[in-house]
Design a protein around this motif. Structure first.
Motif, short mmCIF file in Angstrom:
data_model
loop_
_atom_site.label_atom_id
_atom_site.label_comp_id
_atom_site.label_asym_id
_atom_site.label_seq_id
_atom_site.Cartn_x
_atom_site.Cartn_y
_atom_site.Cartn_z
N ILE A 751 84.40 114.39 14.16
CA ILE A 751 83.91 113.03 14.32
C ILE A 751 84.34 112.43 12.70
O ILE A 751 85.04 112.70 12.03
CB ILE A 751 82.60 113.64 13.63
N SER A 752 85.37 110.91 13.27
CA SER A 752 85.31 110.10 12.54
C SER A 752 84.96 110.11 11.25
O SER A 752 83.53 109.53 11.91
CB SER A 752 85.99 108.62 13.39
N LEU A 753 84.93 110.20 9.92
CA LEU A 753 83.77 109.76 8.44
C LEU A 753 84.05 107.80 8.28
O LEU A 753 83.80 107.96 6.91
CB LEU A 753 84.20 110.62 8.10
N SER A 754 85.55 107.13 9.23
CA SER A 754 85.62 105.90 8.35
C SER A 754 84.40 105.06 8.39
O SER A 754 83.19 105.34 9.28
CB SER A 754 86.88 105.00 8.88
N GLU A 755 83.89 104.06 7.02
CA GLU A 755 83.67 103.52 7.56
C GLU A 755 82.76 102.99 8.20
O GLU A 755 81.40 102.66 8.52
CB GLU A 755 83.65 102.55 5.24
N SER A 756 83.29 102.03 8.75
CA SER A 756 83.18 101.61 10.03
C SER A 756 82.57 102.04 11.35
O SER A 756 82.03 101.83 12.05
CB SER A 756 84.15 100.62 10.28
N ASP A 757 83.06 103.33 11.23
CA ASP A 757 82.28 104.10 12.83
C ASP A 757 81.45 105.14 11.86
O ASP A 757 80.67 105.98 13.29
CB ASP A 757 83.69 105.58 12.87
N PHE A 758 81.50 105.44 10.74
CA PHE A 758 80.02 106.48 10.17
C PHE A 758 79.66 105.72 9.14
O PHE A 758 79.63 105.96 8.20
CB PHE A 758 80.77 108.15 10.50
N PRO A 759 78.61 104.48 9.15
CA PRO A 759 77.91 104.08 7.89
C PRO A 759 77.00 104.54 7.40
O PRO A 759 76.78 105.93 7.96
CB PRO A 759 77.91 102.38 8.52
N TYR A 760 76.73 104.35 6.21
CA TYR A 760 75.72 104.65 5.09
C TYR A 760 74.28 104.73 6.02
O TYR A 760 73.79 103.85 7.10
CB TYR A 760 75.56 104.12 4.23
N LEU A 761 73.69 105.47 6.28
CA LEU A 761 72.24 106.45 7.30
C LEU A 761 73.08 106.39 9.00
O LEU A 761 71.73 107.04 10.14
CB LEU A 761 71.35 104.86 7.06
N GLY A 762 73.37 106.61 8.52
CA GLY A 762 74.56 106.59 10.68
C GLY A 762 74.21 108.48 10.75
O GLY A 762 74.23 108.99 9.68
N MET A 763 74.07 108.66 11.60
CA MET A 763 73.92 110.07 12.16
C MET A 763 74.47 110.13 13.33
O MET A 763 75.33 109.56 14.91
CB MET A 763 72.54 110.35 12.23
N ARG A 764 75.51 111.41 13.39
CA ARG A 764 76.59 111.27 14.20
C ARG A 764 77.35 112.94 14.84
O ARG A 764 76.77 114.18 14.63
CB ARG A 764 77.88 111.10 13.56
N GLU A 765 77.12 113.02 16.31
CA GLU A 765 77.18 114.80 16.42
C GLU A 765 78.25 114.88 16.89
O GLU A 765 79.13 113.96 17.39
CB GLU A 765 76.39 114.24 17.86
#
Lengths: 970, 88
Positions: A751-765
């Motif tokens: 999973i890309s953890l960059s701020e734009s790809d995965f912001p605060y309060l985001g959820m990724r699989e």
């Protein structure tokens, strides 16, 4: 002198095994199988104890635990009941209520003051003047207690077990054995219990020498002992009855909780004393008690016996005593001998003197019976003009019985007084409760057998669902076995009704005159039936006295309520073994191997901190510091984890949570607050949107199941098309938190953890270490952080790889305690700690979580609309001056203003980041509205001053958790 | 009642169930008095009460009519008979 008889046919003692024991420092010998009482009586020790109030000498009475004359103290236990507790080799015994020895009790002088100590004396006397009460209390307490508790006791735990059956039969006497056998033959699964170590009941002591029951006894005993459908428990008491036939069976090894489909009570009857002057002298015994002593223990209670009777059983006892070599000097029948049958003839044939229509006026003797004054009965009193004095050392009382119906009363059964039998008999019984035998008024052997067979048939039909209640009176006897008034007045009193409490006839009469003229009131004022034997030998006579005084029938007078337990149950048996299953996270073994100190969190065990308990505070501070400056990792597998799927998923969450979840964007999460109908906060967590029709919900550790329940309620009652899956146990969760978290996590995940790809309060699989995971950017502890939700089986490997990857930046596992400090610094509340059963969102500064205008409905909305403008409390932050002791203020300490409570501390801890003690207080609204400092009363009573603070204490702009740390640091 | 005879799972100890009280539908457009009645008051007098019981091991809800005086289940009710709508 040895009082042991020749071997008796059904004796319980084992003559090959002699036992030595000591009583009051003297050594005695008895046999294995002896009770404490029989062992002492066999050695001629006729005084077994002293009475509770007047310290009168007391001997054996019933040998059946229907009295407590014989109470002993062992090294471990007080109040050991000598009648029914078996002697053990080397036992060291003393009497319980004695100042000195049973022969010379210094407190016996109390008796001389007896006439100044009427019933109610204590209630009326010692409360005035008030200031002297502590003085009297001390004296009364030292005189009133029974026995000494050994405070150095061994913790003993007995296992509880569970059992099931079709039919429980209580009492393995003639009736019980016969009914159990008939029911077992009809293919019922039967449990048969008896309080005695051997089955047989009264067959073996009242009918021990009756040749006509010999074959019957042997066949019944053999059949019930070997029948494949009968489980037999001896030395086992059914101590209570609970709904749906749930009965605790008290065995020597602990409690069996038995669930039966029906219960047959074959508990028999308990013999009642006659009331005459000095009826409590050692040597005055129940006839059945004498028969027990002879048949079970082969002990001779005296040399010259006089029998007081009003039934056949007295004559039978006389014959048994002759058989045992006791001279029967007279049988005193309170009624006419004409109504006695063959037993009386056999007594007369032996040349025994029979006095009909006579009563005992008085027993005479200092420490035991020496003489008896008998006289013809004229009406209900003795005609002293024709009195006779008879020398004897033993009086056998056989004047009546009461049914052992305690468990039937508990089950809601009703008994009524039968004027023919002069005895209470069952009248109406609840479903599945059956009775037979002497308890039901069937007295002869033939009646008891017929009654037992009939009850078995009835129970079998009931269990097949074809129940027709039978006529309970079908096999009842037609002659009385109890005397309606076995009571002789005496001007000098000492005619005892209750042997436990030293209650004389006049005590009851006085209580009634004082207005305590209802059976329940009489009991409470006079304490009749409230002693350790719980009225087993005293209630019936008390009812007779009250009925007579009130001019009422026995039925109109009624009976007191019987409650569990029928027999005292040791705490060790009640406590059982600890059975509190605990849940463990998949990382439990890792935590253990790394010095985790565990704490209970709901049903879970969680690491409180890692390290030596001697350095607890330092360990916690270091863990906090690691999260704030580098990287921390915590096992949050205990979080509730629920998948919500289906077309109505968003609608469900809108109904159940305050905030609007239907507007949540895919791949984002939102704080979720749950309140009940009254607006009180019950849970919080986060809701993440996986797809338009799929959400992932977390709940607090202790409320996870309840949250699932609330959600399922909406699904089922509001007809929502939603599928819920509770994955709390199948998923693990790890929170990786700290400025270095992204750097350490990134190389391990797809999973890309960059701020734009995965912001605060985001959820990724995606994948982490090759495992499918969900990552959520959370901010509970107030740093950049990722909550990793992953399969249970992957947890350990992922955790270890994270630990290894974090080694270079100084990763540190942290426990619940550090997490509490971290969130406190952020001003985040913990539901259930900072809130209580009345706290609503407006009291904890969460008005932002209550969208009253934008949502048509959510649970609690009308209540919150009302509460918005009427807050009664407010959660406020405070801190102590720097340098104040770290553990002075504790949770639940009170906030004081002008000597009034104005609030309490809900959370408090030393904050390493703030370098001082910080905390939260719930303040009453008027005080919260002021800007006054907060004064907290600590354990030693001092008031500690704290300053109010705005929340959060740490990083008020929330920069550290919401954006890349590199950017913040620039 | 310590055993609950359930039409689906048979006779189970009530310790497996959570008692969730009378089936009540929230009064949606209620005045304050009606709403507080709903929130704070429950029927206490003995009667035949339509109740919700939650079976924890299976996560299923049951609706029964129970005589609160004799503590006996008088009838089982299909959940569809007590379902209600809430505003969106």
């Amino acid at each position: 002198m040895n009082y042991r008889l020749e071997p008796q046919p059904y004796e319980w003692i084992s003559r090959d095994n002699a036992i030595r024991f000591t009583f009051e420092g003297r050594e005695f010998q008895a046999f294995e199988g002896d009770s404490i009482s029989s062992g002492l009586l066999a050695n001629g020790q006729s005084i077994l104890g002293r009475s509770f109030k007047y310290h009168r000498p007391r001997g054996a009475l019933t040998l059946a635990n229907h009295d407590v004359n014989a109470l002993f103290q062992t090294d471990e236990k007080p109040n050991v009941r000598g009648d029914v507790v078996a002697l053990e080799p080397g036992m060291t015994l003393t009497a319980c209520n004695v100042n000195g020895t049973v022969i010379k009790d210094k407190d016996a002088k109390i008796e001389y003051a007896a006439r100044f100590l009427p019933v109610g004396f204590y209630y009326k006397t010692f409360h005035k003047p008030k200031k002297l009460f502590p003085f009297w209390e001390k004296i009364i307490r030292s005189k009133a207690g029974l026995g000494q508790v050994n405070t150095q006791w061994d913790a003993q735990r007995q296992s509880k077990s569970y059992a099931f059956c079709d039919l429980l039969v209580i009492g393995a006497g003639l009736s019980g054995m016969q009914s159990a056998l008939a029911a077992a033959d009809a293919q019922l699964n039967v449990v048969l219990v008896d309080e005695n170590p051997f089955i047989g009941g009264s067959l073996d002591y009242q009918l021990a020498h009756e040749p006509r029951v010999k074959a019957l006894r042997e066949s019944l005993k053999a059949s019930v002992s070997t029948h494949p459908n009968i489980r037999l428990y001896t030395s086992t008491l059914a101590v209570g009855w609970y709904t749906d036939h749930y009965l605790p069976l008290l065995t020597p090894h602990g409690i069996i909780k038995l669930r039966s489909r029906a219960v047959v009570h074959a508990t028999g009857v308990m013999e009642q004393p006659a009331v005459f002057r000095n009826n409590d002298l050692p040597g005055v015994m129940m006839a059945s008690g004498i028969q027990r002593l002879i048949s079970r223990y082969a002990v001779k209670p005296g040399q010259n016996a006089l029998v007081l009777t009003s039934n056949d059983e007295g004559y039978r006892a006389a014959l048994d005593m002759c058989e045992a070599g006791i001279a029967v000097v007279a049988v005193v029948d309170m009624e006419s001998i004409a109504q006695r049958g063959e037993w009386a003839e056999r007594v007369l044939a032996k040349g025994i003197r029979v006095l009909e229509k006579h009563g005992i006026y008085e027993a005479i003797g200092r420490q035991s019976v020496q003489r008896v004054i008998v006289a013809p009965l004229s009406g209900e009193s003795c005609d002293l003009a024709k009195k006779d004095v008879i020398d004897c050392d033993l009086i056998a009382m056989s004047v009546g019985w009461v049914p052992a119906a305690q468990l039937i009363y508990q089950a809601g059964g009703k008994l009524s007084y039968d004027e023919t039998l002069q005895q209470f008999v069952p009248e109406s019984l609840p479903k599945g409760i059956f009775v037979c035998g002497r308890l039901n008024g069937a007295f002869t052997v033939d009646q008891r057998i017929s009654d037992a067979k009939a009850v078995a048939q009835e129970a079998v039909a009931f269990l097949k669902g074809q129940h027709e209640p039978r006529d309970l009176s079908q096999y009842r006897d037609t002659t009385a076995h109890s005397h309606p008034w076995p009571i002789i007045e005496h001007p000098k009193g000492k005619n005892f009704i209750d042997f436990d409490e030293d209650l004389q006839l006049k005590d009851l009469k006085n209580a009634i005159l004082e207005g305590f003229d209802n059976i329940e009131l009489l009991k409470r004022f006079s304490t009749v039936g409230m002693g350790p034997s719980q009225g087993k030998h005293s209630n019936m006579n008390a009812i007779r006295v009250l009925a007579r005084a009130q001019g009422l029938s026995i039925n109109a007078t009624g009976s007191t309520t019987a409650r569990p337990f029928f027999h005292p149950v040791p705490i060790s048996a009640l406590a059982g073994r600890r059975f509190r299953p605990e849940r463990r996270s998949p990382l439990h073994a890792w935590h253990e191997a790394h010095q985790a100190k565990f704490m209970e969190a709901g049903v879970w065990l969680r690491p409180e901190y890692y390290g030596a308990s001697s350095a607890r505070l330092d360990c916690i501070q270091e863990e906090v510091e690691a999260v704030r400056s580098r990287l921390g990792i915590i096992d949050v597998s205990t979080l509730g984890k629920i998948e919500v799927m289906g077309p109505d998923a968003a609608r469900l969450l809108d109904l159940a949570y305050t905030m609007k979840m239907s507007t949540l964007k895919q791949g984002m999460t939102r704080y979720a607050l749950m309140v009940d109908d009254s607006g009180v906060i019950i849970d919080d967590g986060i809701v993440g949107r996986v797809a338009s029709d799929q959400f992932y919900v977390t709940a607090t550790t202790s409320h996870a199941d309840a949250t699932y329940k609330v959600l399922s309620k909406y699904v089922q009652f509001c007809r929502l098309n939603v599928r819920l899956v509770n994955r709390t146990g199948s998923l693990a969760a790890i929170n990786l938190a700290g400025p270095e978290s992204r750097k350490v996590l990134a190389p391990l995940t797809s999973i890309s953890l960059s701020e734009s790809d995965f912001p605060y309060l985001g959820m990724r699989e995606g994948l982490l270490c090759g495992y499918p995971v969900r990552l959520i950017r959370v901010g509970f502890v107030g740093e950049l952080g990722y909550e990793i939700h992953l399969p249970h089986d992957a947890a350990l490997e992922v955790w270890q790889r994270l630990m290894a990857a974090g080694q270079t930046v100084g990763i540190k596992p942290f426990g619940v305690e550090a997490q509490r400090i971290l969130r406190l610094e952020k001003g985040h509340i913990i539901i259930g700690q900072d809130t209580d059963g009345l706290t609503h969102p407006y009291e904890v500064g969460m008005s932002w979580a209550v969208p009253l205008n934008s949502k048509a409905w959510f649970t609690g909305k009308p209540s919150l609309a009302r509460l918005k403008s009427s807050c009664q409390r407010q959660l406020v932050g405070f801190k102590l001056a720097q340098g104040a002791p770290k553990d002075l203020v504790k949770e639940c300490h009170l906030v004081i203003d002008n000597n009034e409570m104005v609030g309490r501390v809900t959370s408090v801890a030393y904050s390493p980041t703030q370098q001082c003690v910080i905390g939260l207080v719930m303040l009453d609204q008027p005080y919260a509205d002021t800007s006054n400092p907060i004064h907290i009363r600590v354990d030693d009573g001092r008031l500690i001053r704290g300053e109010r603070c705005r929340l959060p204490f740490y990083d008020p702009e929330g920069i550290r958790q919401t954006s890349a740390v590199e950017e913040v640091l620039l | 009642m310590k055993l609950l005879e359930c039409p689906v799972i048979g006779k189970r100890p009530i310790s497996e169930f959570d008692y969730m009280g009378e089936i009540r539908i929230p009064p949606l457009a209620a005045d304050e008095k009606t709403w507080s009645e709903y929130v704070f008051n429950r029927k206490g007098a003995p009667c035949s009460l339509k109740e919700a019981w939650y079976h924890r091991p299976t996560g299923r809800w049951y609706v029964v009519v129970r005589n609160t005086l004799t503590d006996e289940i008088e009838a089982h009710v299909d959940i569809s008979e007590v379902q209600y709508e809430l505003p969106a």
